[in-house]
Enzyme design. Structure first.
Site, mmCIF file in Angstrom:
data_model
loop_
_atom_site.group_PDB
_atom_site.id
_atom_site.type_symbol
_atom_site.label_atom_id
_atom_site.label_comp_id
_atom_site.label_asym_id
_atom_site.label_seq_id
_atom_site.Cartn_x
_atom_site.Cartn_y
_atom_site.Cartn_z
ATOM 1 N N ASP A 48 -60.731 12.730 -9.895
ATOM 2 C CA ASP A 48 -59.504 13.454 -10.412
ATOM 3 C C ASP A 48 -58.096 12.276 -10.874
ATOM 4 O O ASP A 48 -57.801 11.465 -9.546
ATOM 5 C CB ASP A 48 -59.194 14.957 -9.690
ATOM 6 C CG ASP A 48 -58.185 16.179 -10.722
ATOM 7 O OD1 ASP A 48 -58.312 15.874 -12.256
ATOM 8 O OD2 ASP A 48 -57.416 16.466 -10.654
ATOM 9 N N ASP A 95 -53.983 13.604 -12.536
ATOM 10 C CA ASP A 95 -53.607 14.151 -11.546
ATOM 11 C C ASP A 95 -53.840 14.350 -10.379
ATOM 12 O O ASP A 95 -54.373 15.949 -9.867
ATOM 13 C CB ASP A 95 -53.180 15.045 -12.392
ATOM 14 C CG ASP A 95 -52.001 14.579 -13.517
ATOM 15 O OD1 ASP A 95 -51.403 14.106 -13.597
ATOM 16 O OD2 ASP A 95 -52.801 14.532 -15.113
HETATM 17 O O1 LIG Z 1 -57.147 17.403 -14.522
HETATM 18 P P1 LIG Z 1 -55.752 16.398 -14.683
HETATM 19 O O2 LIG Z 1 -56.554 14.558 -14.171
HETATM 20 O O3 LIG Z 1 -55.474 16.634 -12.958
HETATM 21 O O4 LIG Z 1 -54.976 17.094 -15.373
HETATM 22 C C1 LIG Z 1 -54.257 18.054 -15.337
HETATM 23 C C2 LIG Z 1 -53.644 17.893 -16.392
HETATM 24 O O5 LIG Z 1 -52.801 17.108 -15.673
HETATM 25 C C3 LIG Z 1 -50.983 16.707 -16.048
HETATM 26 O O6 LIG Z 1 -50.510 17.918 -15.701
HETATM 27 C C4 LIG Z 1 -50.049 18.272 -14.030
HETATM 28 O O7 LIG Z 1 -49.304 16.834 -13.446
HETATM 29 C C5 LIG Z 1 -48.438 16.496 -14.729
HETATM 30 C C6 LIG Z 1 -47.285 15.425 -13.825
HETATM 31 O O8 LIG Z 1 -47.840 15.365 -12.383
HETATM 32 C C7 LIG Z 1 -47.792 17.469 -13.487
HETATM 33 O O9 LIG Z 1 -46.432 17.622 -14.127
HETATM 34 C C8 LIG Z 1 -48.440 18.734 -14.564
HETATM 35 O O10 LIG Z 1 -47.093 20.180 -13.942
HETATM 36 C C9 LIG Z 1 -49.473 19.252 -13.587
HETATM 37 O O11 LIG Z 1 -49.996 20.106 -14.655
HETATM 38 C C10 LIG Z 1 -51.254 17.055 -17.625
HETATM 39 O O12 LIG Z 1 -49.786 16.339 -17.829
HETATM 40 C C11 LIG Z 1 -52.155 17.592 -18.106
HETATM 41 O O13 LIG Z 1 -52.441 17.267 -18.743
HETATM 42 C C12 LIG Z 1 -53.740 17.756 -17.624
HETATM 43 O O14 LIG Z 1 -54.245 18.413 -18.212
#
Ligand SMILES: O=P(O)(O)OC[C@H]1O[C@H](O[C@H]2O[C@H](CO)[C@@H](O)[C@H](O)[C@H]2O)[C@H](O)[C@@H](O)[C@@H]1O
Length: 196
Positions: free
Chosen positions: A94, A96
């Site tokens: 993954d 984020d």
């Molecule tokens: O599937 P992933 O790679 O884990 O992505 C999931 C979402 O990640 C991002 O949001 C998350 O991370 C951001 C940065 O650290 C944070 O600001 C946010 O609160 C988290 O939800 C991304 O912006 C999304 O588009 C993804 O779906």
């Protein structure tokens, strides 16, 4: 060869920030029998973390109890190798919160150079994919690696590496029984075989 792979996975785990410095590390209770029977009966595994460990300022007791519930697969490496015998191994990561820290601004969720180097190394040995809810382009922009698969939009948009990984120094392989009953790494692309 196996220990090299183990080292690379350890680097990846370390880059993910799942390990504490030796000075703050405490002994962790082994996983209980009840929790571990399905994994082949080895009850002496020390637990480590897999995701979202408590913050470093959290007490050791809370950290350790979290670790017991979230054991690291690295601590079961031998059993993983055993279970992987004859199978092709692939790594799915993954983005984020796994390869990058969670930050307020999604456009600043940068991956560290250490993490990038660890993923690059792991991808030399196993097909490695980064799967994200983000767009494929955005993840690629952050990761900047050419030897991994990118799966954006929760896997709806997939891109393979431009060329297959070279055999025998960094290669895709499976563990198969050798003629002498030993394990060998079988190269899928060029049919080359490396002794372990
Ligand atoms: O599937 P992933 O790679 O884990 O992505 C999931 C979402 O990640 C991002 O949001 C998350 O991370 C951001 C940065 O650290 C944070 O600001 C946010 O609160 C988290 O939800 C991304 O912006 C999304 O588009 C993804 O779906």
């Amino acid at each position: 060869m196996i220990s090299e792979i183990q080292r690379n996975f350890a680097k990846l785990s370390q880059a993910m920030g799942f390990q504490r410095s030796p000075s703050s590390k405490q002994k962790v209770k082994p996983i209980s029998k009840e929790n571990n029977d399905e994994n082949g009966g080895d009850h002496s595994i020390n637990a480590r973390t897999t995701s979202n460990p408590p913050d470093s300022d959290t007490s050791d007791a809370s950290y350790n109890s979290w670790m017991v519930e979230h054991p690291s697969a690295l601590d079961s490496f031998d059993r993983m190798i055993k279970a992987a015998k004859g199978k092709k191994i692939a790594v799915f990561l993954d983005y984020d919160g796994t390869l990058s820290p969670i930050v307020d601004d999604p456009n600043r969720a940068f991956m560290s150079d250490e993490m990038r180097a660890a993923v690059r190394e792991v991808a030399k040995y196993f097909p490695t994919a980064i799967v994200s809810g983000r767009s494929r382009e955005k993840v690629k922009e952050f990761v900047e690696l050419s030897n991994v698969y990118y799966a954006g939009s929760h896997g709806m948009d997939i891109q393979a590496p431009p060329r297959p990984v070279k055999a025998c120094e960094g290669k895709y392989h499976t563990l198969v029984p050798g003629k002498k009953g030993n394990e060998v790494l079988s190269m899928n692309t060029k049919r080359e075989v490396c002794k372990l």
